[in-house]
Design an enzyme around this catalytic site. Structure first.
Site, PDB file in Angstrom:
ATOM      1  CB  VAL A 247      -1.598  -3.230   4.216  1.00 35.05           C
ATOM      2  CG1 VAL A 247      -1.565  -1.901   4.944  1.00 35.05           C
ATOM      3  CG2 VAL A 247      -0.461  -4.114   4.724  1.00 35.05           C
ATOM      4  CD  GLU A 265      -4.964   2.378  -8.142  1.00 33.00           C
ATOM      5  OE1 GLU A 265      -4.755   1.276  -8.690  1.00 33.00           O
ATOM      6  OE2 GLU A 265      -5.678   3.258  -8.639  1.00 33.00           O
ATOM      7  CB  CYS A 299       0.807  -3.241  -9.004  1.00 31.57           C
ATOM      8  SG  CYS A 299       0.867  -1.779 -10.027  1.00 31.57           S
TER       9      CYS A 299
END
Ligand code: NAD
Length: 518
Positions: A247, A265, A299
């Protein structure tokens, strides 16, 4: 606090609350879809939230543009004062907001509270920053000239956030953007609309009381078309996107095509290297927190463990014993160390990833099962694997840790770098030279490189972000604020002559160079 009491405290409704707003006016659209928020620990619905229509979106951007015209003229330290008040309100609601995060995304309560603390820290940082938006002054090469640079806000900035940090990532962006003089449009993850609504209610209250309504706008939607409209919208000079690589790549392309700015990010595939001199107690604790914390849905979660071969037999039993003690369950219970995955799709990906890893030759050292109980619980898992396997090269958002061994530190650093992502990295060592080698230009290629600290749990004072397919963005501390402002270089001539740069004479001088200066 019961769920009802929690909702009441945070101004949330269980049935169909308004789905978007700018300033304090919530929209009343009922025809643009309904999102259902779930408790991942039970699989049961928590509330339903209306989505915004295209018209709501347009009205919100227009309103944020209008507000920006006045907000940018408010002195930056006064803008900082308003963010201080938001920080104060967050302190008052920390416990309730932390519980809501646990309830909606399944983080254990300590991590939910920690996420709110991160917002508070960001507010404090932004308050200080509001008096430190420094530009350089330069010595002009021309007499009686002064040269300097100043920073202006960009306008309305768009923030798209991922489910796993449903509020902190917004704060990283929004507080800095706001002290910089921007207004902010937020599209949260459709998997965590309640957290976003609660924050918007809190902001509306503070901003209204402070006399500055309409700086922060929220729109909730699960329609990809509307998210795409936002990304392509030329009225938003900056899109800050947090989420997966596919995305994010698409966002970068669309924003790049319109020559806007994107701040990305994206996914990580973070490794801890444990060398032959490492303190194994320290390393074990960091590995367990990094790989198991947030059920592997950060993440910065530790996904790969690269162990010097002489340490393997010592470290693995410690890890297996620590994994055995991980308590899995309702994230709101104080003794629980690991909550659920976010939804059934995440569980399916955990399962299929392990199937692929096993087929590639992976040996499951512990875990590997989906728990048969309501909600989306899995076991934290360690797999003996090889770095080059395709499945190891990918980020799976689950508590799966791949373990591999190495001989020389050079080999370990090469392995750590040999993935598409470049977010966080760590070396456990007591050897000064190893530490320095890891941090040298030939060392880790990640945005974050730690010694004797795991890969997750960054402080807000540093710039946060990663290289390669992690997207190159930097948010939060240090000089990340520059991403939210435009730089203007200014030269002032206070003399009576008009000297040109580079000594060029134009028109008047005899025998001088005829030409233009930049
Ligand atoms: P995701 O990519 O599925 O969704 C992220 C956001 O993008 C959501 O708000 C979603 O609604 C929106 N979105 C989806 N399609 C879109 C489109 N076509 N245009 C615009 N927006 C769109 O990610 P997720 O599952 O919510 O979050 C997990 C991922 O986020 C992981 O890969 C994780 O590593 C990453 N992440 C990165 C950081 C970081 O700081 N590097 C922080 C948190 C999460």
């Amino acid at each position: 606090m019961t769920t009802q009491q929690l909702f009441k405290r945070l101004s949330l409704a269980q049935e169909l609350s308004g789905g978007g707003c700018s300033s304090s006016a919530w929209t009343h659209t009922t025809q643009a879809g309904v999102m259902e928020s779930h408790n991942p620990a039970t699989g049961m619905p928590l509330a339903r939230v209306y989505g915004c229509s295209d018209e709501d979106y347009d009205a919100m951007v227009t309103s944020l543009q209008q507000t920006h015209r006045s907000w940018r003229t408010v002195p930056a330290p006064k803008r900082g004062e308003v963010i201080r008040l938001i920080g104060k309100a967050l302190r008052e609601e920390k416990d309730a907001l932390g519980s809501l995060i646990s309830l909606e995304v399944g983080k254990i309560k300590a991590e939910g509270d920690g996420e709110v603390q991160e917002m508070i820290d960001m507010a404090d940082f932004a308050v200080g920053l509001s008096r430190m938006l420094y530009g350089h002054t330069m010595h002009s090469e021309r007499p009686e000239h002064r040269m300097y640079e100043q920073w202006h806000p960009l306008g309305v900035m768009g923030v798209i956030t991922a489910f796993n940090f449903p509020v902190a990532v917004w704060a990283w962006n929004a507080f800095i953007a706001a002290v910089a003089g921007n207004t902010v449009l937020w599209k949260p993850s459709p998997k965590a609309p309640l957290c976003a609504l609660a924050i918007q209610h809190l902001c509306n209250r503070v901003m209204e009381d402070a006399g500055y309504p309409g700086v922060f706008g929220l729109f909730t939607t699960d329609r990809v078309e509307l998210a795409e409209r936002m990304v392509g919208d030329e009225r938003l000079p900056l899109i800050s996107f947090t989420g997966s690589v596919p995305v994010g790549r698409h966002v970068a392309e669309v924003v790049g095509r319109r020559l806007g700015r994107s701040l990305l990010e994206l996914s990580g595939n973070n490794a801890i290297i444990v060398d032959e001199t490492a303190d194994l107690d320290l390393a074990t604790r960091a590995i367990v927190f990094g790989a198991v914390g947030t059920a592997g849905q950060r993440c910065t979660s530790t996904r790969r463990l690269i162990v010097q071969e002489s340490q393997y037999e010592k470290l693995i039993p410690r890890l297996l014993s620590a994994y055995e003690q991980v308590t899995i369950g309702d994230p709101l219970q104080p003794h629980v160390m690991m909550g659920p995955l976010i939804d059934g799709e995440a569980v399916a990906r955990y399962r299929s990833t392990l199937d692929v890893a096993r087929k590639a030759g992976g040996e499951v050292l512990c875990g590997g099962r989906v728990l048969s109980r309501p909600g989306y619980f899995v076991e934290p898992t360690i797999v003996r694997a090889q770095n080059h396997w395709e499945i190891v090269q990918q980020e799976t958002f689950a508590p799966i840790l791949y373990v591999m061994t190495y001989r020389t530190l050079d080999e370990a650093i090469q392995m750590q770098n040999a993935v598409p992502q470049g977010l966080s990295s760590a070396l456990f060592t007591t050897h000064l030279r190893h530490g320095e080698a890891f941090l040298s230009t030939a060392g880790s290629d990640c945005g974050i490189a730690n010694i004797n600290i795991g890969t997750s749990g960054a402080e807000i004072g540093g710039a946060f972000g990663g290289e390669k397919s992690t997207g190159g963005g930097r948010e939060a501390g240090s000089d990340s604020w520059k991403a939210y402002m435009r730089r203007q270089t200014t030269t002032i001539n206070w003399g009576t002559e008009l000297p040109l740069a580079q000594g060029i004479t134009f028109g008047r001088a005899e025998g001088g160079t005829h030409g233009a200066s930049r």
